[in-house]
Design an enzyme around this catalytic site. Structure first.
Site: not given
Length: 317
Positions: A232, A260, A279
């Site tokens: 993450r 993000e 991602h």
């Protein structure tokens, strides 16, 4: 895009992101909502006991949780549930998708390692310019890789690294024995970082791991080491990483970032020796069959009264 559908009265009601026949939701009254478009109508929401959150649509799903008074279980299709955890109502069980993303994320982690070490981004840019630009690059063979986090994804990364002839070190919250060697406790991390040519992050985002990769962590890494993050974004202190990248001391390959999505103009986009993917670690053709198997198994457990698997928080929270 699926449209919300009504739930017949009778059997325990579930809200799924896929058609019931695709999942195999036998013996359950199922409605379908894939996270796009209008939310299901209130009568549907009021009947739902088991909610499978549409993959990558958590933000759209969060407002629905408080509108489900009969809700008993929430099944995420992500391995990490940090974005969902604070919003699960009291008394509701939350399960993650442990195992679903292992293959895809491990493949991408190894792809990022190899691409960064072998200079693939530079070759792609040279191809765009029609320039034949050969140069020596680093190999993975004979290097030391440190896996920070050794759950199912970390173990899957290790299995794919083994054929490359590198030494593998493992760190997790607590020490234990794993199939291919010992997992060292987090307390040993400072002593292991200077040994690693590649550091791969596969740990979950928690209060303990947020900002774990800070200036001190990065300073302990050896010169020219590669940091790979498939965990993450907030596990890494972005400002601290940018400082090291700007100096040219470290390299990075990031599938996740903080913030993000990474906004236009952010300095990470053009940081030296940095490879970024958006991602996509778990978002491959391997996802859907594994997700369907998990959902099918969990629904059968729920229907028959068996304990659910992959429980992050139980009904007593």
């Amino acid at each position: 895009m699926s449209s919300p559908s009504a739930v017949p009265a009778g059997s325990p009601a579930v809200l799924l992101p896929y058609p019931a026949e695709q999942v195999g939701a036998a013996g359950l009254a199922a409605a379908v909502w894939d996270g796009r478009g209008a939310a299901p109508p209130e009568p549907v929401l009021r009947s739902v006991e088991f909610f499978v959150v549409p993959y990558t649509r958590t933000a759209a799903a969060l407002p629905l949780l408080e509108r489900m008074p009969r809700l008993r279980a929430v099944q995420s299709l992500s391995a990490g549930v940090d974005d969902l955890l604070p919003f699960v109502p009291p008394g509701v069980t939350l399960c993650n998708a442990r195992g679903v993303h292992d293959a895809s994320t491990a493949e991408l982690a190894v792809t990022l390692v190899l691409a960064a070490l072998r200079g693939v981004p530079g070759f792609v840019r040279a191809q765009d310019r029609e320039v034949w630009e050969g140069r020596p690059t680093a190999a993975l063979a004979d290097r030391t890789v440190l896996l920070v986090g050794h759950g199912s994804i970390g173990a899957a990364v290790e299995e794919r690294l083994v054929p490359f002839g590198c030494e593998i070190l493992r760190v997790a919250r607590s020490a234990r024995d794993a199939a291919r060697g010992p997992v060292r406790p987090a307390a040993d991390l400072p002593g292991l970082l200077p040994r690693a040519d590649v550091v791969v992050l596969t740990l979950p985002l928690t209060a303990r791991t947020r900002g774990l990769v800070d200036a001190r962590f990065l300073a302990a890494m050896k010169d020219d080491a590669l940091l790979v993050n498939v965990a993450r974004g907030p596990v890494v202190d972005t400002a601290a990483l940018l400082a090291e990248l700007a100096r040219g001391r470290l390299a990075a390959a990031l599938d996740v970032t903080d913030p993000e999505p990474l906004p236009a103009g952010h300095p990470l986009w053009h940081a030296p020796r940095t490879l970024i993917s958006p991602h996509v670690g778990g978002n491959s053709s391997a996802f859907l069959p594994r997700a369907l198997r998990l959902v099918r198994s969990q629904l059968e457990r729920y229907r028959t009264g068996l304990p659910l698997e992959n429980v992050v928080i139980g009904p007593g929270h």
